[in-house]
Write an enzyme that holds these catalytic residues in place. Structure first.
Site, PDB file in Angstrom:
ATOM      1  CG  HIS A  77      -8.312  -0.048   5.910  1.00 11.61           C
ATOM      2  ND1 HIS A  77      -8.202  -0.550   4.493  1.00 11.61           N
ATOM      3  CD2 HIS A  77      -7.635   0.988   5.725  1.00 11.61           C
ATOM      4  CE1 HIS A  77      -7.744   0.455   3.628  1.00 11.61           C
ATOM      5  NE2 HIS A  77      -7.539   1.710   4.619  1.00 11.61           N
ATOM      6  CG  ASP A  78     -10.632   3.224   4.604  1.00  7.43           C
ATOM      7  OD1 ASP A  78     -10.059   3.315   5.665  1.00  7.43           O
ATOM      8  OD2 ASP A  78     -10.349   3.324   3.509  1.00  7.43           O
ATOM      9  CD  GLU A  80      -8.918   4.755  -1.255  1.00  7.74           C
ATOM     10  OE1 GLU A  80      -9.494   4.548  -0.014  1.00  7.74           O
ATOM     11  OE2 GLU A  80      -7.906   5.567  -0.891  1.00  7.74           O
ATOM     12  CG  ASP A 119      -2.080   0.591   1.260  1.00  3.07           C
ATOM     13  OD1 ASP A 119      -2.258   1.753   0.539  1.00  3.07           O
ATOM     14  OD2 ASP A 119      -3.072   0.144   1.960  1.00  3.07           O
ATOM     15  CG  ASP A 167      -4.243   5.914   0.611  1.00  2.00           C
ATOM     16  OD1 ASP A 167      -4.893   5.243   1.211  1.00  2.00           O
ATOM     17  OD2 ASP A 167      -3.983   7.117   1.182  1.00  2.00           O
TER      18      ASP A 167
HETATM   19  O1  TEU Z   1      -9.084   6.598   2.172  1.00  2.00           O
HETATM   20  C1  TEU Z   1      -9.514   7.487   1.573  1.00  2.00           C
HETATM   21  C2  TEU Z   1     -10.950   7.861   1.864  1.00  2.00           C
HETATM   22  O2  TEU Z   1     -11.516   8.501   0.954  1.00  2.00           O
HETATM   23  C3  TEU Z   1     -11.329   7.640   3.119  1.00  2.00           C
HETATM   24  O3  TEU Z   1     -10.529   8.524   4.138  1.00  2.00           O
HETATM   25  C4  TEU Z   1     -12.716   7.683   3.555  1.00  2.00           C
HETATM   26  O4  TEU Z   1     -13.316   9.239   3.191  1.00  2.00           O
HETATM   27  C5  TEU Z   1     -12.821   7.593   5.084  1.00  2.00           C
HETATM   28  O5  TEU Z   1     -12.436   6.420   5.321  1.00  2.00           O
HETATM   29  C6  TEU Z   1     -14.517   7.371   5.208  1.00  2.00           C
HETATM   30  O6  TEU Z   1     -14.889   6.816   6.285  1.00  2.00           O
HETATM   31  C7  TEU Z   1      -7.584   5.950   2.185  1.00  2.00           C
HETATM   32  C8  TEU Z   1      -7.500   4.932   3.265  1.00  2.00           C
HETATM   33  O7  TEU Z   1      -7.941   3.720   2.682  1.00  2.00           O
HETATM   34  C9  TEU Z   1      -7.901   5.262   4.767  1.00  2.00           C
HETATM   35  O8  TEU Z   1      -7.622   4.586   5.405  1.00  2.00           O
HETATM   36  C10 TEU Z   1      -6.817   6.509   4.893  1.00  2.00           C
HETATM   37  O9  TEU Z   1      -7.298   7.167   6.116  1.00  2.00           O
HETATM   38  C11 TEU Z   1      -7.181   7.732   3.782  1.00  2.00           C
HETATM   39  O10 TEU Z   1      -7.034   7.390   2.601  1.00  2.00           O
HETATM   40  C12 TEU Z   1      -5.917   8.851   4.221  1.00  2.00           C
HETATM   41  O11 TEU Z   1      -4.885   8.110   3.712  1.00  2.00           O
END
Ligand code: TEU
Ligand code: CA
Length: 564
Positions: free
Chosen positions: A338-339, A265, A106, A207
């Site tokens: 994880h989000d 992403e 990642d 990311d």
């Molecule tokens: O996620 C991008 C993103 O759009 C998220 O932050 C989203 O808006 C949020 O999780 C809504 O709950 C990526 C990664 O997957 C995330 O874990 C990171 O926090 C983020 O980028 C920043 O690097």
């Protein structure tokens, strides 16, 4: 072999693959500090292999102060101290290779940590050579350069007293955005990617890659909510004016090797926008992680609002991606990462129909066209957690939202209800390996508490149970290997009127699969449109033992195979 099959033989590895996502911090702690580590992953390689998956995606492993759990990198060429050493990583690479597991890392290139040496230099003075590595602006009038709201609450601008300017951070204030307009920055980031290619990785998850180019004049966003001082501004920083130019350069210089998979992403992308990125001829990467179906809430409450999730809405989105990308690009397939809160709690039933709904969701996802992702713990049906107090939570998005809303007078009870439903920490509690204390994740106090249901839901318990969610995943993943129609078959909707059943067909070379999924806890009348020559019909997977006829049972899933 016909020409279609000959073409399919040249399919890149990642199209027929299943990818297992690891959140290293919560996978397995081997040195008793309460934090998962690379040696934990090494120890569990045989387990990962036993699932039948082809590749692992490792969440961020570079040095980080962990404001956003590794998505804030302070050194792109070092392993995070808590996770181990570069020697551990090299060993993991060679053992994974020996086990024929590909490794995807990642990379977080939209922003760095404010503790990265580039940012420490950058903020030290206006004429430092690194100043232009980040995005600095003067105040507008007496205030912030624009009214943009950060993804993690508050402003996207942080004032730096010493140098008298603001820097941009789309995410937390400890995640300053890198200035991709500066060719030096792009060169540095390309070198980082080269470093990991030289380490032998098989691909990258990039990311938040669609936010690397911002509207250069930073206009104020229209006021959509006058009770708030900052406004959502994604239209000014997603799919920005120079994004394609940067990614084209990135692809041509570094990422064109077909053996490397690149997965970007792309929050907010539509199928058409995705095709710009992943068109099999003109694209700049292989797949995107789209968010549309995880934001499947047609209401207006945003992430924390009540969900109005419906099957027709979900089906419409999934079907649009299947049809929109067919023959031109390639889908990623997932409900968990994880989000996201845990899918079995969100779209299934994590109590009475825990096992049935976990299996149904998996079947629905794996039978669509694209590359399925399995997020650690999903394969045993791990659920959301409901910690009693905000002090038990770790996610920066959750903590910032709580603070902001408390300050605005919203009650603790209201906020905890939202957090129980939607916090990213639902997905980040430690992996539940056994029924022993802390689910066998650690012998110490874990960095975030283990879900108290670990005695009921854990790997050890499911290993020997042929009907477990875990063994169902193994069967499902194996089916992909013996049924090319799952990888290559075309997609068609079946009965788009049902409020509760999502059914679709996959066809290739005279073989057809019919996949039926009941998303409700009730019996739903549904007649499967099967061919009349019943002899050729087989059920290749399902979550109820016996066959039925006129209705589908609670969270039932079934896949029929027949010749046409
Ligand atoms: O996620 C991008 C993103 O759009 C998220 O932050 C989203 O808006 C949020 O999780 C809504 O709950 C990526 C990664 O997957 C995330 O874990 C990171 O926090 C983020 O980028 C920043 O690097
Ligand atoms: Ca550890």
């Amino acid at each position: 072999m016909n020409s279609v099959q000959a073409n399919e033989q040249q399919t890149p590895w990642w199209k027929s693959a299943v990818i297992y996502q690891i959140y290293p911090r919560s996978f397995l702690d081997t040195n008793g500090d309460g934090v998962g580590d690379l040696r934990g992953i090494i120890q569990k390689l045989p387990y990962i292999k036993s699932l039948g998956v082809d590749a692992i995606w490792l969440g961020p492993i570079c040095s980080s102060p962990n404001d956003d759990m590794g998505y804030d990198v302070s050194d792109y060429r070092q392993i995070m101290t808590e996770f181990g050493t570069m020697a551990d990583f090299d060993e993991l690479m060679s053992l994974a290779k020996a086990a024929e597991l590909k490794v995807i890392v990642d990379l977080v290139l939209n922003h760095s940590s404010d503790e990265h040496s580039w940012f420490i230099e950058s903020r030290s003075s206006r004429d430092n050579p690194y100043r232009d590595y980040y995005i600095w602006r003067d105040a507008k009038g007496n205030g912030e350069p624009s009214n943009w709201e950060s993804v993690f609450s508050g402003s996207t601008w942080e004032f730096d007293e010493a140098s008298g300017q603001y820097y941009l951070h789309l995410y937390s204030r400890k995640q300053p955005d890198l200035n991709w307009e500066n060719p030096e920055v792009r060169r540095e980031l390309f070198n980082v990617v080269q470093f990991w290619i030289d380490k032998g990785v098989d691909g990258f998850r990039l990311d938040t890659i669609t936010t690397i180019s911002k509207a250069p004049d930073f206009p104020d966003a229209p006021v959509v909510d006058s009770t708030r001082s900052r406004q959502p501004a994604t239209q000014y920083y997603m799919n920005g004016p120079r994004m394609m130019e940067y990614l084209r350069e990135f692809h041509d210089v570094l990422l064109s090797d077909p053996a490397l998979v690149t997965i970007g992403e792309a929050p907010g992308a539509t199928p058409l926008q995705a095709l710009d990125l992943i068109d099999s001829k003109a694209g700049v990467m292989d797949m995107v992680i789209q968010w549309e179906h995880t934001e499947a809430d047609p209401g207006t409450g945003g992430k924390w609002g009540p969900e109005w999730w419906t099957v027709p809405h979900f089906r419409k989105i999934m079907s649009a991606w299947q049809r929109g990308l067919a023959g031109k690009g390639w889908n990623t397939l997932y409900l968990n990462n994880h989000d996201q809160p845990r899918a079995v709690s969100r779209f299934g039933d994590d109590a009475k129909y825990h096992s049935e709904s976990a299996k149904m969701l998996a079947t629905c996802i794996h039978l669509l066209q694209g590359t399925p992702f399995v997020y650690q713990g999903e394969e045993i049906g791990m659920t959301n957690v409901a910690f009693a107090s905000i002090g038990d939570y770790r996610c920066v998005e959750t903590l910032n939202m709580y603070q902001k809303e408390r300050a605005a007078g919203v009650s603790d009870a209201t906020l905890m209800e939202r957090i129980h439903r939607k916090s990213r920490d639902n997905a980040r509690t430690p992996m539940q390996w056994t029924g022993k204390p802390n689910g066998g994740f650690t012998g110490a106090k874990p960095w975030i508490a283990v879900n108290p249901n670990y005695a009921a839901i854990n790997v050890e318990k499911q290993e020997d149970d042929v009907l477990s969610v875990l063994n169902y995943y193994r069967k499902l993943i194996a089916l992909r290997k013996s049924n090319p129609v799952i990888v290559h078959g075309s997609y068609a909707d079946v009965d788009t009127n049902s409020d509760w059943v999502y059914a679709f067909k996959r066809s290739r070379d005279g073989t057809e699969l019919l996949c039926i999924n009941n998303f409700s806890a009730n019996d739903i009348p549904f007649r499967a449109p099967l061919p009349s020559n019943a002899d050729s019909i087989e059920v290749i997977i399902g979550n109820y033992e016996d066959d039925y006829a006129r209705s589908v049972r609670p969270f039932e899933t079934r896949v029929y195979r027949y010749r046409t």
